[in-house]
Scaffold this motif. Structure first.
Motif, PDB file in Angstrom:
ATOM      1  N   ASN A   4       0.805  -1.219   0.000  1.00  7.94           N
ATOM      2  CA  ASN A   4       0.000   0.000   0.000  1.00  7.94           C
ATOM      3  C   ASN A   4       0.839   1.270   0.000  1.00  7.94           C
ATOM      4  OD1 ASN A   4      -2.402  -1.442   0.079  1.00  7.94           O
ATOM      5  ND2 ASN A   4      -2.389  -1.560   2.297  1.00  7.94           N
ATOM      6  N   SER A   6       1.545   3.051  -2.217  1.00  6.86           N
ATOM      7  CA  SER A   6       0.964   4.031  -3.134  1.00  6.86           C
ATOM      8  C   SER A   6       0.133   5.077  -2.387  1.00  6.86           C
ATOM      9  CB  SER A   6       0.100   3.336  -4.186  1.00  6.86           C
ATOM     10  OG  SER A   6      -0.893   2.538  -3.576  1.00  6.86           O
ATOM     11  N   ALA A   7      -0.200   4.792  -1.122  1.00  4.12           N
ATOM     12  CA  ALA A   7      -0.905   5.788  -0.313  1.00  4.12           C
ATOM     13  C   ALA A   7      -0.075   7.057  -0.153  1.00  4.12           C
ATOM     14  CB  ALA A   7      -1.228   5.203   1.072  1.00  4.12           C
ATOM     15  N   SER A  10       0.867  10.815  -3.325  1.00  2.00           N
ATOM     16  CA  SER A  10       0.582  12.249  -3.442  1.00  2.00           C
ATOM     17  C   SER A  10       1.789  13.094  -3.055  1.00  2.00           C
ATOM     18  CB  SER A  10      -0.610  12.623  -2.555  1.00  2.00           C
ATOM     19  OG  SER A  10      -1.784  11.977  -2.987  1.00  2.00           O
ATOM     20  N   GLY A  34     -10.609   9.769  -0.127  1.00  5.83           N
ATOM     21  CA  GLY A  34      -9.391   9.486   0.615  1.00  5.83           C
ATOM     22  C   GLY A  34      -8.141  10.041  -0.039  1.00  5.83           C
ATOM     23  N   SER A  35      -8.307  10.743  -1.151  1.00  5.52           N
ATOM     24  CA  SER A  35      -7.145  11.316  -1.834  1.00  5.52           C
ATOM     25  C   SER A  35      -6.613  12.508  -1.049  1.00  5.52           C
ATOM     26  CB  SER A  35      -7.515  11.747  -3.254  1.00  5.52           C
ATOM     27  OG  SER A  35      -8.510  12.753  -3.225  1.00  5.52           O
ATOM     28  N   GLN A  66      -2.084  14.593   7.421  1.00  9.52           N
ATOM     29  CA  GLN A  66      -2.280  13.884   6.158  1.00  9.52           C
ATOM     30  C   GLN A  66      -1.112  12.942   5.873  1.00  9.52           C
ATOM     31  OE1 GLN A  66      -4.945  13.707   4.386  1.00  9.52           O
ATOM     32  NE2 GLN A  66      -6.074  15.258   5.527  1.00  9.52           N
ATOM     33  N   THR A  69      -1.517   9.956   8.125  1.00  9.27           N
ATOM     34  CA  THR A  69      -2.609   9.108   7.617  1.00  9.27           C
ATOM     35  C   THR A  69      -2.107   8.234   6.471  1.00  9.27           C
ATOM     36  OG1 THR A  69      -4.257  10.771   8.221  1.00  9.27           O
ATOM     37  CG2 THR A  69      -4.910   9.120   6.603  1.00  9.27           C
ATOM     38  N   ALA A  70      -1.357   8.837   5.548  1.00 10.27           N
ATOM     39  CA  ALA A  70      -0.819   8.085   4.417  1.00 10.27           C
ATOM     40  C   ALA A  70       0.160   7.014   4.884  1.00 10.27           C
ATOM     41  CB  ALA A  70      -0.136   9.042   3.432  1.00 10.27           C
ATOM     42  N   LYS A  73      -1.711   4.040   6.263  1.00  8.60           N
ATOM     43  CA  LYS A  73      -2.207   3.164   5.192  1.00  8.60           C
ATOM     44  C   LYS A  73      -1.067   2.370   4.571  1.00  8.60           C
ATOM     45  CE  LYS A  73      -6.121   6.090   3.784  1.00  8.60           C
ATOM     46  NZ  LYS A  73      -6.664   6.935   2.690  1.00  8.60           N
ATOM     47  N   ALA A  74       0.057   3.043   4.358  1.00  7.55           N
ATOM     48  CA  ALA A  74       1.189   2.395   3.696  1.00  7.55           C
ATOM     49  C   ALA A  74       1.681   1.187   4.478  1.00  7.55           C
ATOM     50  CB  ALA A  74       2.328   3.397   3.508  1.00  7.55           C
ATOM     51  N   ASN A  76      -0.118  -0.412   6.908  1.00  6.68           N
ATOM     52  CA  ASN A  76      -1.239  -1.183   7.474  1.00  6.68           C
ATOM     53  C   ASN A  76      -1.249  -1.127   9.004  1.00  6.68           C
ATOM     54  OD1 ASN A  76      -2.159  -2.187   4.922  1.00  6.68           O
ATOM     55  ND2 ASN A  76      -0.454  -3.615   4.928  1.00  6.68           N
TER      56      ASN A  76
END
Length: 351
Positions: A4, A6-7, A10, A34-35, A66, A69-70, A73-74, A76
């Motif tokens: 993940n 790719s989180a 951005s 979620g972007s 932000q 948060t990313a 996700k990356a 997990n």
């Protein structure tokens, strides 16, 4: 580790090209999917903390939230809470993230949390910090290349070939496996690969200086440029004994100018997703991934053939192995991708 990364995509533009003191502004995307919207906002100045307004501090905290948060996700990770757009974090999450990335990369003090779990440091997020985090994250999740013990597999393959020396179809198809293993071993012994990058290689004809790849002519021959797609296909078939894949990237990107890094490219992006979690490493050279993709496929083809013979032997299912390996689909007219697909189908049947 994770697939993940790719989180963090951005934030990808800030891996390079920006002054390290560039301040990053990041906020949730307007679409609600979620972007993250990430932009540059001014430049960090020493002692500027004396003049930060409450609004600026809030923007800085939002950018850091932000990024956290990313990262959650990356990797997990648990401990990120989003209630009606309000994002908070547990202290355990922040401590584990610092431990994972290292204090020299992510310091909990720079992401100070209040009693409700809000980011409350007020410090601006700089390109320098994002760059450090992305670079560390990349090294943590990059997929390891396929590996094989050449000598061990060569011995095993010789035994397999000997057991089928009276079976013409099996012998022909196993010889293709042997071709690949020998080519890979010879390349590894020279600290090379079957196809290599043409980075100012000596002896290359001036007319071929814009060729991106070279190969070695014979076991101890000189390096020569891979001139065009047809030349690559000829080199590959001469090495492996079977055709290259029709969608092989070596048929598309063989000369300077074939690939424009400034334009979207689905094929290159898929390789970056496969090997780097979607975030291209610093000084990314797509040729490294192309070479790796080719080698990985050939190694997987050899390793799966030998390993599946052993598994079938253990389970008393050598008939299944022979049925697959003696087919036209494993012969000299079939690409390595299709051969691997046949082997994977056998592997699934053995589970």
């Amino acid at each position: 580790m994770t697939d993940n990364l790719s989180a963090l995509k951005s934030f990808d533009p800030f891996k390079s090209g920006f002054d390290e003191n560039t301040i990053i502004n990041a906020s949730a995307g307007k679409s609600g999917d979620g972007s993250i919207s990430v932009t540059a906002k001014g430049r960090y100045k020493l002692f500027s903390f004396w003049n930060r307004t409450p609004a600026q501090k809030a923007e800085n905290n939002a950018a850091r939230a932000q990024l956290l948060t990313a990262l959650g996700k990356a990797f997990n990770m648990e401990g990120v809470h989003n209630e009606q757009g309000r994002v908070t974090f547990s202290r355990d999450f922040l401590n584990k993230l610092e431990e994972k990335l290292g204090k020299d990369v992510l310091k909990t003090g720079d992401f100070k949390l209040d009693n409700q779990g809000n980011v409350a440091s007020g410090k601006p997020l700089t390109a320098r910090r994002v760059r450090q985090i992305l670079n560390k994250a990349y090294t943590m999740v990059s997929k390891a290349p396929e590996k094989i013990d050449y000598d061990k597999y060569a011995d095993k393959l010789e035994n397999i070939k000997a057991s089928y020396e009276n079976n013409l179809r099996m012998s022909e198809n196993l010889k293709l496996v042997d071709n690949c293993l020998k080519a890979l071993k010879n390349s590894a012994e020279k600290n090379e690969t079957i196809i290599m990058k043409n980075d100012n290689c000596e002896g290359i004809d001036p007319k071929d200086q814009d060729c991106l790849f070279v190969y070695r002519q014979g076991d101890d021959g000189d390096l020569a440029a891979v001139e065009n797609p047809y030349h690559f296909k000829s080199i590959f078939q001469g090495t492996a004994g079977f055709p290259s894949d029709s969608e092989d990237k070596f048929t598309l990107y063989l000369r300077k100018g074939d690939y424009d890094p400034g334009k979207p490219n689905e094929k290159i992006d898929k390789m970056a997703q496969k090997y780097h979690g979607g975030v291209k490493p610093p000084a990314y050279d797509f040729r490294d991934d192309m070479i790796r993709e080719l080698n990985d496929k050939l190694i997987k083809y050899v390793r799966m053939t030998v390993d599946l013979f052993e598994k079938c032997s253990e389970k008393g299912k050598l008939d299944d192995f022979e049925q697959v390996m003696s087919t036209v689909n494993m012969g000299p007219k079939t690409t390595v991708t299709n051969k691997i697909a046949e082997l994977k189908a056998l592997e699934r049947r053995l589970l």
